[in-house]
Each structure stands twice: as C-alpha cells, then as structure tokens.
Design a protein around this motif. Structure first.
Motif, PDB file in Angstrom:
ATOM      1  N   MET A 107       0.845  -1.192   0.000  1.00 51.23           N
ATOM      2  CA  MET A 107       0.000   0.000   0.000  1.00 51.23           C
ATOM      3  C   MET A 107       0.876   1.237   0.000  1.00 51.23           C
ATOM      4  O   MET A 107       1.758   1.409   0.817  1.00 51.23           O
ATOM      5  CB  MET A 107      -0.881  -0.003   1.254  1.00 51.23           C
ATOM      6  CG  MET A 107      -1.793   1.205   1.303  1.00 51.23           C
ATOM      7  SD  MET A 107      -2.947   1.101   2.684  1.00 51.23           S
ATOM      8  CE  MET A 107      -1.810   1.186   4.062  1.00 51.23           C
ATOM      9  N   THR A 145      -2.367   6.238  -0.400  1.00 55.41           N
ATOM     10  CA  THR A 145      -3.654   5.574  -0.254  1.00 55.41           C
ATOM     11  C   THR A 145      -4.256   5.859   1.106  1.00 55.41           C
ATOM     12  O   THR A 145      -5.452   6.062   1.255  1.00 55.41           O
ATOM     13  CB  THR A 145      -3.473   4.052  -0.428  1.00 55.41           C
ATOM     14  OG1 THR A 145      -2.708   3.833  -1.582  1.00 55.41           O
ATOM     15  CG2 THR A 145      -4.817   3.372  -0.552  1.00 55.41           C
ATOM     16  N   LEU A 146      -3.416   5.863   2.110  1.00 58.31           N
ATOM     17  CA  LEU A 146      -3.883   6.142   3.459  1.00 58.31           C
ATOM     18  C   LEU A 146      -3.986   7.635   3.702  1.00 58.31           C
ATOM     19  O   LEU A 146      -4.813   8.087   4.496  1.00 58.31           O
ATOM     20  CB  LEU A 146      -2.911   5.502   4.462  1.00 58.31           C
ATOM     21  CG  LEU A 146      -3.405   5.320   5.893  1.00 58.31           C
ATOM     22  CD1 LEU A 146      -4.653   4.457   5.909  1.00 58.31           C
ATOM     23  CD2 LEU A 146      -2.324   4.704   6.731  1.00 58.31           C
ATOM     24  N   ALA A 174      -7.642   3.298  -3.321  1.00 57.82           N
ATOM     25  CA  ALA A 174      -7.854   1.985  -2.707  1.00 57.82           C
ATOM     26  C   ALA A 174      -8.294   0.962  -3.759  1.00 57.82           C
ATOM     27  O   ALA A 174      -7.890  -0.206  -3.722  1.00 57.82           O
ATOM     28  CB  ALA A 174      -8.898   2.094  -1.615  1.00 57.82           C
ATOM     29  N   ARG A 184      -4.601  -4.190   2.690  1.00 59.32           N
ATOM     30  CA  ARG A 184      -5.802  -3.751   1.995  1.00 59.32           C
ATOM     31  C   ARG A 184      -6.984  -3.644   2.976  1.00 59.32           C
ATOM     32  O   ARG A 184      -7.780  -2.729   2.912  1.00 59.32           O
ATOM     33  CB  ARG A 184      -6.140  -4.730   0.860  1.00 59.32           C
ATOM     34  CG  ARG A 184      -6.895  -4.057  -0.269  1.00 59.32           C
ATOM     35  CD  ARG A 184      -6.810  -4.825  -1.548  1.00 59.32           C
ATOM     36  NE  ARG A 184      -7.379  -6.160  -1.433  1.00 59.32           N
ATOM     37  CZ  ARG A 184      -7.131  -7.141  -2.283  1.00 59.32           C
ATOM     38  NH1 ARG A 184      -6.294  -6.934  -3.288  1.00 59.32           N
ATOM     39  NH2 ARG A 184      -7.672  -8.320  -2.144  1.00 59.32           N
ATOM     40  N   ASN A 229      -6.536  -0.550   4.865  1.00 55.22           N
ATOM     41  CA  ASN A 229      -6.869   0.586   4.006  1.00 55.22           C
ATOM     42  C   ASN A 229      -8.390   0.788   3.928  1.00 55.22           C
ATOM     43  O   ASN A 229      -8.905   1.896   4.093  1.00 55.22           O
ATOM     44  CB  ASN A 229      -6.288   0.333   2.619  1.00 55.22           C
ATOM     45  CG  ASN A 229      -6.475   1.524   1.706  1.00 55.22           C
ATOM     46  OD1 ASN A 229      -6.671   2.629   2.178  1.00 55.22           O
ATOM     47  ND2 ASN A 229      -6.409   1.293   0.415  1.00 55.22           N
TER      48      ASN A 229
END
Lengths: 108, 136
Positions: free
Chosen positions: B1, B5-6, B64, B75, B78
């Motif tokens: 990740m 994304t976060l 995501a 994931r 996330n």
C-alpha cells in the motif's frame, strides 16, 4: 418562559458555536429544552447576531428583553434588560419579563 | 500500500475536523490562542474544507480501488480507514443539520441577519426576548 403569560410574547433563540464541542447544529435535545410555542429557534454558525450586538466580541449565554416599540434600524437596539450568563440573571430576567419594570442590568 | 492511499482519507478527516470545528484536536490549542477569533477563521473556511474533505475521500476510494497489489492485511487496513473516515465525515456533515423544532414552533432556521431583523421589527408591537446560546 412558562411564568410569562403574555401570549403575544415573541422569543428568538439563536444557537451559535462558541465552545470547542460546538461543531454541529443544536441537536434534538438542545432544541427540545425550549418547547414554548412563542419561540422561534435559529442556528447561526457564523455568529452574525453576536457580531451585530457587540462587534469584536462573542455574545453568548445571553438574554435580552425588548419592549414594544423598539425597532432595529442601523445598529442593534439597546434592550430594556440584558444579562449573561443566563443562569446568573435568570431571576432578574423572570422578574423583568413578568413585571416589565426596572432598568437594564449588566450585559455580557 | 502506498502512503498516498492512506493519506487521502486521513486528509479528508483532518479537513473535515477543521471545517466543522472550533474544536476537537485543534480546540484546546485554539482556545489557548483565543478561540473566538480562531474558530471564526475555520468557520469562514468551512465550505472549502468540507469540499476538500469530500474530494480527499473520493481520491482515497480511487486509490484503494487501484491498489490491488497490496497484501490482504494492508488492503483490509486501508478499507477500514476509508470506511471510518467516510463515516466520520458523514456524521459531522449530518451533525450540521439542525434538529426539528418542538411542536408548535417553526422549523429551526439557518440564521440570516436581514431576515432576523425583519422578524424582529415585524414583532415591534409586542415584547420580544432574544437569547443567544451555544448548543453544548
């Protein structure tokens, strides 16, 4: 408010964010605390009325009485009675509302 | 990740908190600095910060969706962060809708100074009470 029997009384309750926990409009619990049918409630997130009453300061936990005949033209009119915090002036407020006598008390 | 994304949902939450506050993580700090003025700044920025938080949530969902190469655990993390962020932002946005008024009263209205002035003057033949309160 229950002590004031005048059916023509108009009450404007304006909710505004002041405390760090005031990140939302008044909830059902807050609004329901003032069930009187003579009341109109507003949510003022920008504190416009506070600024109109006293520019540069936050006016809150505040109550004011305006007698018949007083109109708001340019500046917000001076009340017959005002005070803050409400809990401290509630007895004077009640007396003023019922008797309609006396001069202005200290504002916020 | 990827960190982006976060970052998007986190940015959404941060901007939503800023938009909807005079408060929360910033609250005590702002209070110390003089909260009335500081919260006024956030209130004036509120529409932009709300739009930004929604935009960041959307970006987070897109990222995501694209981050399929991540491991299952990352994931899941996330998705959990995204869902929590969405829920938090939605709760705060819905929190700004005023509650319905008690029976016999008109609906709780958004304050407009000119309309209020008109209502105040329209009742000039009677005694009026003005009360300013904070919701909490």
């Amino acid at each position: 408010m229950r002590d004031a029997n005048d059916p023509t009384l108009r009450v404007f309750v304006v909710w505004e964010p002041v405390l760090i926990t005031d990140w939302h409009a008044p909830g059902a619990g807050a609004v329901a605390r003032i069930p009187d049918a003579r009341v109109t409630q507003f949510w003022d997130p920008r504190r416009s009325l506070s600024q109109a009453i006293r520019r540069g300061r936050v006016v809150w936990d505040y109550v004011a009485i305006y007698p018949p005949g007083v109109r708001w033209s340019d500046a917000f009119p001076a009340p017959r009675f005002s005070g803050a915090p409400v809990v401290r002036v509630i007895d004077d407020f009640r007396r003023q509302l019922i008797t309609g006598q006396g001069a202005a008390a200290g504002g916020s | 990740m990827r960190s982006g994304t976060l970052a998007s949902p986190v940015a959404a939450v941060v901007s939503a908190l800023a938009a909807l506050s005079c408060c929360l993580p910033l609250g005590p700090f702002l209070l110390a600095a003089g909260s009335a003025g500081a919260s006024g700044i956030f209130l004036s920025l509120q529409p932009y910060l709300i739009a930004f938080s929604i935009l960041m949530l959307a970006v987070g969902f897109v990222q995501a969706f694209r981050a399929r190469q991540c491991g299952r655990r990352r994931r899941a993390l996330n998705v959990a962060v995204l869902l929590c962020s969405t829920g938090l932002v939605a709760a705060m946005l819905f929190g700004y809708v005023p509650a319905s008024a008690p029976a016999g009263q008109p609906a709780v209205a958004g304050f407009q100074l000119d309309q209020f002035r008109q209502a105040f003057n329209a009742a000039a033949d009677r005694t009026r009470v003005v009360v300013l309160l904070s919701p909490t």
